[in-house]
Motif scaffolding. Sequence first.
Motif, mmCIF file in Angstrom:
data_model
loop_
_atom_site.group_PDB
_atom_site.id
_atom_site.type_symbol
_atom_site.label_atom_id
_atom_site.label_comp_id
_atom_site.label_asym_id
_atom_site.label_seq_id
_atom_site.Cartn_x
_atom_site.Cartn_y
_atom_site.Cartn_z
ATOM 1 N N THR A 52 -98.707 -31.659 -42.248
ATOM 2 C CA THR A 52 -97.328 -31.208 -42.039
ATOM 3 C C THR A 52 -97.108 -29.847 -42.662
ATOM 4 O O THR A 52 -96.468 -28.966 -42.061
ATOM 5 N N GLU A 53 -97.649 -29.634 -43.879
ATOM 6 C CA GLU A 53 -97.484 -28.349 -44.555
ATOM 7 C C GLU A 53 -98.161 -27.217 -43.787
ATOM 8 O O GLU A 53 -97.620 -26.119 -43.673
ATOM 9 N N ILE A 54 -99.360 -27.477 -43.259
ATOM 10 C CA ILE A 54 -100.074 -26.454 -42.496
ATOM 11 C C ILE A 54 -99.310 -26.127 -41.212
ATOM 12 O O ILE A 54 -99.208 -24.965 -40.808
ATOM 13 N N LYS A 55 -98.755 -27.152 -40.574
ATOM 14 C CA LYS A 55 -97.964 -26.945 -39.355
ATOM 15 C C LYS A 55 -96.737 -26.077 -39.656
ATOM 16 O O LYS A 55 -96.444 -25.125 -38.928
ATOM 17 N N LYS A 56 -96.027 -26.391 -40.739
ATOM 18 C CA LYS A 56 -94.850 -25.607 -41.129
ATOM 19 C C LYS A 56 -95.237 -24.164 -41.437
ATOM 20 O O LYS A 56 -94.534 -23.218 -41.059
ATOM 21 N N LEU A 57 -96.359 -24.017 -42.126
ATOM 22 C CA LEU A 57 -96.844 -22.694 -42.517
ATOM 23 C C LEU A 57 -97.121 -21.836 -41.289
ATOM 24 O O LEU A 57 -96.728 -20.670 -41.220
ATOM 25 N N HIS A 58 -97.773 -22.415 -40.304
ATOM 26 C CA HIS A 58 -98.077 -21.668 -39.089
ATOM 27 C C HIS A 58 -96.812 -21.304 -38.329
ATOM 28 O O HIS A 58 -96.671 -20.190 -37.814
ATOM 29 N N GLN A 59 -95.871 -22.236 -38.254
ATOM 30 C CA GLN A 59 -94.617 -21.962 -37.557
ATOM 31 C C GLN A 59 -93.830 -20.852 -38.247
ATOM 32 O O GLN A 59 -93.180 -20.030 -37.590
ATOM 33 N N ARG A 60 -93.923 -20.815 -39.581
ATOM 34 C CA ARG A 60 -93.176 -19.825 -40.350
ATOM 35 C C ARG A 60 -93.803 -18.434 -40.260
ATOM 36 O O ARG A 60 -93.109 -17.435 -40.141
ATOM 37 N N LEU A 61 -95.132 -18.365 -40.316
ATOM 38 C CA LEU A 61 -95.823 -17.081 -40.399
ATOM 39 C C LEU A 61 -96.328 -16.564 -39.059
ATOM 40 O O LEU A 61 -96.554 -15.368 -38.908
ATOM 41 N N GLY A 62 -96.566 -17.471 -38.096
ATOM 42 C CA GLY A 62 -97.085 -17.056 -36.800
ATOM 43 C C GLY A 62 -98.473 -16.445 -36.870
ATOM 44 O O GLY A 62 -98.814 -15.544 -36.107
ATOM 45 N N THR A 63 -99.282 -16.925 -37.795
ATOM 46 C CA THR A 63 -100.629 -16.392 -37.984
ATOM 47 C C THR A 63 -101.587 -16.938 -36.933
ATOM 48 O O THR A 63 -101.340 -17.981 -36.322
ATOM 49 N N THR A 64 -102.705 -16.241 -36.739
ATOM 50 C CA THR A 64 -103.752 -16.702 -35.823
ATOM 51 C C THR A 64 -104.728 -17.559 -36.623
ATOM 52 O O THR A 64 -105.284 -17.101 -37.625
ATOM 53 N N ILE A 65 -104.928 -18.799 -36.190
ATOM 54 C CA ILE A 65 -105.754 -19.743 -36.946
ATOM 55 C C ILE A 65 -106.792 -20.378 -36.029
ATOM 56 O O ILE A 65 -106.478 -20.816 -34.926
ATOM 57 N N VAL A 66 -108.029 -20.411 -36.519
ATOM 58 C CA VAL A 66 -109.083 -21.214 -35.891
ATOM 59 C C VAL A 66 -109.440 -22.298 -36.903
ATOM 60 O O VAL A 66 -109.771 -21.991 -38.060
#
Length: 374
Positions: A174-188
Amino acid sequence: MSALEIQHLCKDFSSTQVLKDVSLAIDSGEFLILVGPSGCGKSTLMNAIAGLEPVTSGKILIGGEDVTWRTPAERDIAMVFQSYALYPSMTVRGNIAFGLEMRKVPKVEREQAVERVADLLQISHLLDRKPSQLSGGQRQRVAMGRALAREPQIYLFDEPLSNLDAKLRVEMRTEIKKLHQRLGTTIVYVTHDQIEAMTLADRIAVMRDGQIQQLGTPNEIYNDPVNVFVAGFMGSPSMNFISARLEKDDTTWQLHISDPEQGAELSLPWPVDRVTEAMVACQGQSVLLGLRPEHFAEAGDQRSGHQQAARLEALVSVVEPTGADVLINLGLGGNEVVARVGPDCRVAPGERLALSVDMRRAVLFGQQGGQRLA
């Protein structure tokens, strides 16, 4: 322009080909997950992207630049490892700032980056502690913080949650999902856990034997698998596969399933508007009918919403209440299949249960090769 593009990548270890002509493109801000069983090549692909593993052939482009033969430090990436890889002698503050210090970032900017990341990950109160004083979840946050402080083009996560207990894994997802939604970073992100893949990804690449079997959204991968491997790998419990003979009766299509227990044959209708050319070519042949546990419902259950449902009756062997629903193992066509029914189902092992089957959501695969027919 894609944030990351992989073109016809191959990797050999001696005489073993681990990656076989892998190609994919990842958009800026996208969360892509590489998923597959152990030994499928997903970690090798991640290491190749990071520059930790030289490739045999092919290209890797980051931000449009060819980085195939550049060192990890020259690729503008940050990586979060399964083992956290924190320096035990440093404080949390020191661990987060270390990468910036190695890149000669001025002290004031380093301190600002540490404070920003610590506030984002809610670990400000841990900055003066050593890794040995932290829980597993806190260590993982620190490892993420060290990567986030860098602000690179791409973040690489290599099974970052595999060392955590089940409850903490859910929380960190959940924390990683929130983090990505907040920052819009590119993640593999690499994982063997298909639940992680389904809950986190914008797109999923399902790998097997060094090849990408299917690349698509979680919904596409789950509901429209291209072959038996993808269908069986994604989902918990996994999809049921039932051997059936495909026949056309006048204008209708039927799947005939032998029932050894009853000494008879069960017939399930296939929706006429879902007939495909590939399916027509298999008329009269043995095929595999794919049904997920939720494609079943207890007969008469109005909550299921099944459309064009077929009816069948089967002998129950195991009943597993899970609270929100009940998983039932039944004998069908000589196979043991799993059905997910409502929590009010009161059937017992040894009894027969009447079920409806949502044929609108069923899938068909070829018996040879396991490719999708319909």
